[in-house]
Design an enzyme around this catalytic site. Sequence first.
Site, short mmCIF file in Angstrom:
data_model
loop_
_atom_site.label_atom_id
_atom_site.label_comp_id
_atom_site.label_asym_id
_atom_site.label_seq_id
_atom_site.Cartn_x
_atom_site.Cartn_y
_atom_site.Cartn_z
CD GLN A 136 3.03 -7.14 -3.96
OE1 GLN A 136 2.40 -6.12 -4.31
NE2 GLN A 136 4.17 -7.54 -4.71
CG ASP A 154 -1.68 -5.52 -9.31
OD1 ASP A 154 -1.09 -4.39 -9.78
OD2 ASP A 154 -1.40 -6.27 -8.58
CE LYS A 191 3.36 -2.86 -6.06
NZ LYS A 191 2.64 -4.07 -6.14
#
Length: 310
Positions: free
Chosen positions: A98, A121, A54
């Site tokens: 994450q 996200d 990412k």
Amino acid sequence: MSARILDGKAIAAAIESEVASAVQDLEKRLGLTPRLCVVLVGENPASQVYVRNKARAAGRVGIRSEIIRLPETSCTADVRRQVEALDADSDVDGILVQLPLPRDVDEAEVMGRLDADKDVDGLTAVNMGRLLLGTNPWAPCTPAGVMEILRRSDIPVEGKKVTIVGRSNIVGKPLALLMLRAHATVTLCHTRTANLEEETRRADILVAAAGRTALLGARHISPGTTVIDIGINRVTSRQEAENFFAGNPRRLEQFERNGSALVGDVHPAEAQECAGAITPVPGGVGPLTVAMLLLNTVDAARRRRTAARR
Ligand code: GUN
């Protein structure tokens, strides 16, 4: 029959070049460069790879990014404080925590502190609620990537029967909502679904997101079905590799060279024979997850910073 391969890498590359132009445009018009902060707690090897990918992708398109690493021994309050500091930093446009978090860290408590307008996200309760109501600014990255692969491959969703195997908060549930919004008829299956084969064989579009290596095979797939494979599982058994990559000497050679290979939740050799189209693993949905994160980050930056000027 041999299935059409839906090349996620190529689609992601096209999106990356669009994002790079959008970043340049923001710099020119508003003098701002989007900034993404990724919080990684602990040592999960898969998460380390995902997070690195990412950050690298962000660099390729001109997004400023950093990885904030917290030790495995962090407690909920440590992670919460980090998230709150990023919320308060007006130079941060996007925050990604994450998952999974270490066992002792309370995920709901941490995600509950994340500013929804920086949640690139789309996984906070606020953004999940917005998704349910159809008012979300952007969608969780993997489900959004699935929709984008289908759209850019000219595979229609409207009026189609879509079966999703897996009901996670990251993929199955939000994807069901996106598919509904796109006018599909959605069946959401899981570990306790009775007669899974019956459900999957009805699908025009079958999505495997169960986290089980090669769970779906020929008996689950009707001829011509579009199969989207979201699983990423590492296989180290030679016997399994010979079964999964039968008729694909290139992948068998790669397995021999590396001693392991990635396989999704769909049996690759069997799907290749009976599906109409498939996303490969690797190189299918994975690159799209990253590309959608970049897109969401630019969108978050534009919205937040233009709102601040109003
Ligand atoms: N872990 C696996 N996939 C994802 C994802 O898309 N976002 C986050 N935050 N964690 C993940």
